[in-house]
Design a protein around this motif. Structure first.
Motif, PDB file in Angstrom:
ATOM      1  N   THR A 101     -98.877 -23.889  10.908  1.00 18.77           N
ATOM      2  CA  THR A 101     -98.315 -25.817  10.136  1.00 18.77           C
ATOM      3  C   THR A 101     -98.942 -25.586   8.876  1.00 18.77           C
ATOM      4  N   LYS A 102     -98.734 -26.218   8.700  1.00 17.64           N
ATOM      5  CA  LYS A 102     -98.389 -27.513   6.823  1.00 17.64           C
ATOM      6  C   LYS A 102     -99.763 -27.029   6.358  1.00 17.64           C
ATOM      7  N   HIS A 103    -100.812 -27.295   6.612  1.00 21.21           N
ATOM      8  CA  HIS A 103    -102.332 -26.617   6.834  1.00 21.21           C
ATOM      9  C   HIS A 103    -102.850 -24.946   6.782  1.00 21.21           C
ATOM     10  N   ASN A 104    -101.932 -24.909   7.382  1.00 18.61           N
ATOM     11  CA  ASN A 104    -102.152 -23.847   8.071  1.00 18.61           C
ATOM     12  C   ASN A 104    -101.651 -22.369   6.430  1.00 18.61           C
ATOM     13  N   VAL A 105    -101.155 -23.008   5.711  1.00 18.41           N
ATOM     14  CA  VAL A 105     -99.896 -22.094   4.329  1.00 18.41           C
ATOM     15  C   VAL A 105    -101.327 -21.154   3.680  1.00 18.41           C
ATOM     16  N   GLY A 106    -102.418 -21.427   3.725  1.00 20.46           N
ATOM     17  CA  GLY A 106    -103.195 -20.324   2.832  1.00 20.46           C
ATOM     18  C   GLY A 106    -103.378 -19.246   3.934  1.00 20.46           C
ATOM     19  N   PHE A 107    -103.009 -18.903   5.369  1.00 19.49           N
ATOM     20  CA  PHE A 107    -103.551 -18.275   5.752  1.00 19.49           C
ATOM     21  C   PHE A 107    -101.780 -17.501   5.597  1.00 19.49           C
ATOM     22  N   MET A 108    -100.661 -18.132   5.798  1.00 15.68           N
ATOM     23  CA  MET A 108     -99.663 -17.458   5.685  1.00 15.68           C
ATOM     24  C   MET A 108     -99.422 -16.582   4.357  1.00 15.68           C
ATOM     25  N   VAL A 109    -100.261 -17.009   3.299  1.00 14.88           N
ATOM     26  CA  VAL A 109    -100.123 -16.461   2.328  1.00 14.88           C
ATOM     27  C   VAL A 109    -100.723 -15.534   2.559  1.00 14.88           C
ATOM     28  N   VAL A 110    -102.046 -15.293   2.825  1.00 13.74           N
ATOM     29  CA  VAL A 110    -102.810 -13.885   3.079  1.00 13.74           C
ATOM     30  C   VAL A 110    -102.706 -13.350   3.988  1.00 13.74           C
ATOM     31  N   ASP A 111    -101.354 -13.526   5.126  1.00 14.52           N
ATOM     32  CA  ASP A 111    -100.681 -12.236   5.751  1.00 14.52           C
ATOM     33  C   ASP A 111     -99.897 -11.830   5.530  1.00 14.52           C
ATOM     34  N   SER A 112     -99.153 -12.517   4.661  1.00 11.52           N
ATOM     35  CA  SER A 112     -97.866 -11.882   4.062  1.00 11.52           C
ATOM     36  C   SER A 112     -98.917 -10.924   2.539  1.00 11.52           C
ATOM     37  N   LEU A 113     -99.899 -11.330   2.302  1.00  9.95           N
ATOM     38  CA  LEU A 113    -100.528 -10.634   0.798  1.00  9.95           C
ATOM     39  C   LEU A 113    -101.376  -9.199   1.692  1.00  9.95           C
ATOM     40  N   ALA A 114    -101.504  -9.340   3.232  1.00 10.23           N
ATOM     41  CA  ALA A 114    -101.930  -8.782   3.116  1.00 10.23           C
ATOM     42  C   ALA A 114    -100.938  -7.389   4.277  1.00 10.23           C
ATOM     43  N   GLN A 115     -99.819  -7.967   4.697  1.00  8.92           N
ATOM     44  CA  GLN A 115     -98.966  -7.187   4.861  1.00  8.92           C
ATOM     45  C   GLN A 115     -98.256  -6.080   3.530  1.00  8.92           C
ATOM     46  N   HIS A 116     -98.087  -7.375   2.659  1.00 10.41           N
ATOM     47  CA  HIS A 116     -97.923  -6.258   1.624  1.00 10.41           C
ATOM     48  C   HIS A 116     -98.941  -4.958   1.180  1.00 10.41           C
ATOM     49  N   LEU A 117    -100.081  -5.299   1.495  1.00 16.20           N
ATOM     50  CA  LEU A 117    -101.046  -4.299   0.691  1.00 16.20           C
ATOM     51  C   LEU A 117    -101.090  -3.268   2.161  1.00 16.20           C
ATOM     52  N   ASN A 118    -100.956  -3.475   3.253  1.00 20.05           N
ATOM     53  CA  ASN A 118    -100.539  -2.668   4.428  1.00 20.05           C
ATOM     54  C   ASN A 118    -101.441  -2.859   4.878  1.00 20.05           C
ATOM     55  N   VAL A 119    -102.711  -3.884   5.255  1.00 13.26           N
ATOM     56  CA  VAL A 119    -104.634  -4.293   5.486  1.00 13.26           C
ATOM     57  C   VAL A 119    -103.921  -4.787   6.563  1.00 13.26           C
ATOM     58  N   HIS A 120    -105.037  -5.170   7.769  1.00 10.88           N
ATOM     59  CA  HIS A 120    -105.414  -5.730   8.577  1.00 10.88           C
ATOM     60  C   HIS A 120    -106.332  -6.787   8.293  1.00 10.88           C
ATOM     61  N   LEU A 121    -106.274  -8.136   8.727  1.00 10.15           N
ATOM     62  CA  LEU A 121    -107.673  -8.653   8.436  1.00 10.15           C
ATOM     63  C   LEU A 121    -108.384  -8.850  10.221  1.00 10.15           C
ATOM     64  N   THR A 122    -109.605  -7.861  10.353  1.00 10.00           N
ATOM     65  CA  THR A 122    -109.688  -7.852  11.699  1.00 10.00           C
ATOM     66  C   THR A 122    -111.407  -8.178  11.576  1.00 10.00           C
ATOM     67  N   LYS A 123    -111.417  -7.815  10.383  1.00  8.56           N
ATOM     68  CA  LYS A 123    -113.679  -7.642  10.111  1.00  8.56           C
ATOM     69  C   LYS A 123    -113.704  -9.493  10.563  1.00  8.56           C
ATOM     70  N   LEU A 124    -114.742  -9.119  11.639  1.00  7.14           N
ATOM     71  CA  LEU A 124    -115.350 -10.766  11.469  1.00  7.14           C
ATOM     72  C   LEU A 124    -116.761 -10.605  10.404  1.00  7.14           C
ATOM     73  N   GLU A 125    -117.110 -11.096   9.583  1.00 12.33           N
ATOM     74  CA  GLU A 125    -117.860 -10.986   9.079  1.00 12.33           C
ATOM     75  C   GLU A 125    -117.526 -12.781   8.416  1.00 12.33           C
ATOM     76  N   HIS A 126    -118.996 -13.535   8.408  1.00  7.96           N
ATOM     77  CA  HIS A 126    -120.154 -14.249   7.760  1.00  7.96           C
ATOM     78  C   HIS A 126    -119.132 -15.609   7.486  1.00  7.96           C
ATOM     79  N   ASP A 127    -118.473 -15.908   8.925  1.00  7.57           N
ATOM     80  CA  ASP A 127    -117.962 -17.219   9.305  1.00  7.57           C
ATOM     81  C   ASP A 127    -116.210 -16.654   8.659  1.00  7.57           C
ATOM     82  N   ALA A 128    -115.782 -15.642   8.700  1.00  5.64           N
ATOM     83  CA  ALA A 128    -114.695 -15.520   8.536  1.00  5.64           C
ATOM     84  C   ALA A 128    -113.815 -14.454   9.546  1.00  5.64           C
ATOM     85  N   VAL A 129    -112.904 -13.993   9.098  1.00  5.07           N
ATOM     86  CA  VAL A 129    -112.065 -12.389   9.204  1.00  5.07           C
ATOM     87  C   VAL A 129    -111.620 -12.271   8.017  1.00  5.07           C
ATOM     88  N   THR A 130    -112.130 -10.654   7.922  1.00  2.64           N
ATOM     89  CA  THR A 130    -110.904 -10.300   6.237  1.00  2.64           C
ATOM     90  C   THR A 130    -110.426  -8.706   6.519  1.00  2.64           C
TER      91      THR A 130
END
Length: 185
Positions: free
Chosen positions: A17-46
């Protein structure tokens, strides 16, 4: 250490969704850096990695948008980060679809996620990457931000995401904000 925070709402219901464009960018950056957002910590996935020897933390708060500041504050405290060590990726209703703008600091501009971060960390002196989603013309703001991009808008936002990933990668490699604003704004 540097932290890149993408704003959005958790769950499949809000994915794309439009409100999730921040997530979309971070997902793209993660893919670029070859990492996966899987760690749950402090009310976030990192996800974490290193760039030129410096630790980098990618973050997607798992609170809803209006409570994003809680996760940001907890992570900043835990990792002992200053406001200049973070950058937030957000949607912006007041910019045309796909327009990208880097800001070094500023008010929330009506964005509830940014407002909550400011309230939680006690300052507005942190960088933001804004991606325009435009104001709705035939629907309410809530209905607009919680729907996906369609047609040409999806293409334009995809290009803005790619540009945002380049900007973030440059920032992570040490380019300063004034330099990046000249290059990307």
């Amino acid at each position: 250490m540097k932290m890149v925070i993408g704003l959005g709402n958790p769950g499949k219901k809000y994915a794309g969704t439009k409100h999730n464009v921040g997530f979309m960018v971070v997902d793209s950056l993660a893919q670029h850096l070859n990492v996966h957002l899987t760690k749950l910590e402090h009310d976030a996935v990192t996800a974490s990695t290193r760039i030129d020897g410096e630790k980098v933390l990618l973050v997607e708060p798992q609170t809803y948008m209006n409570e994003s500041g809680r996760a940001v504050k907890q992570l900043m405290h835990f990792y002992k980060l200053a406001p200049e060590d973070i950058i937030v990726v957000q949607d912006d209703l007041d910019m045309p679809v796909g327009k990208l703008r880097l800001r070094a600091r500023g008010s929330a501009g009506g964005h509830n996620g940014i407002k909550d971060i400011i309230n939680n960390i006690g300052t507005n002196d942190f960088a933001r990457v804004k991606i325009g989603i435009a104001h709705p013309t035939q629907t309410t703001v809530v209905d607009w931000v919680l729907t996906p991009f369609k047609g040409d808008n999806a293409i334009v936002v995809g290009e803005a995401q790619d540009l945002a990933v380049s900007l973030l990668f440059d920032w992570l490699q040490g380019e300063d904000l004034p330099e990046l604003m000249n290059k990307y704004n």
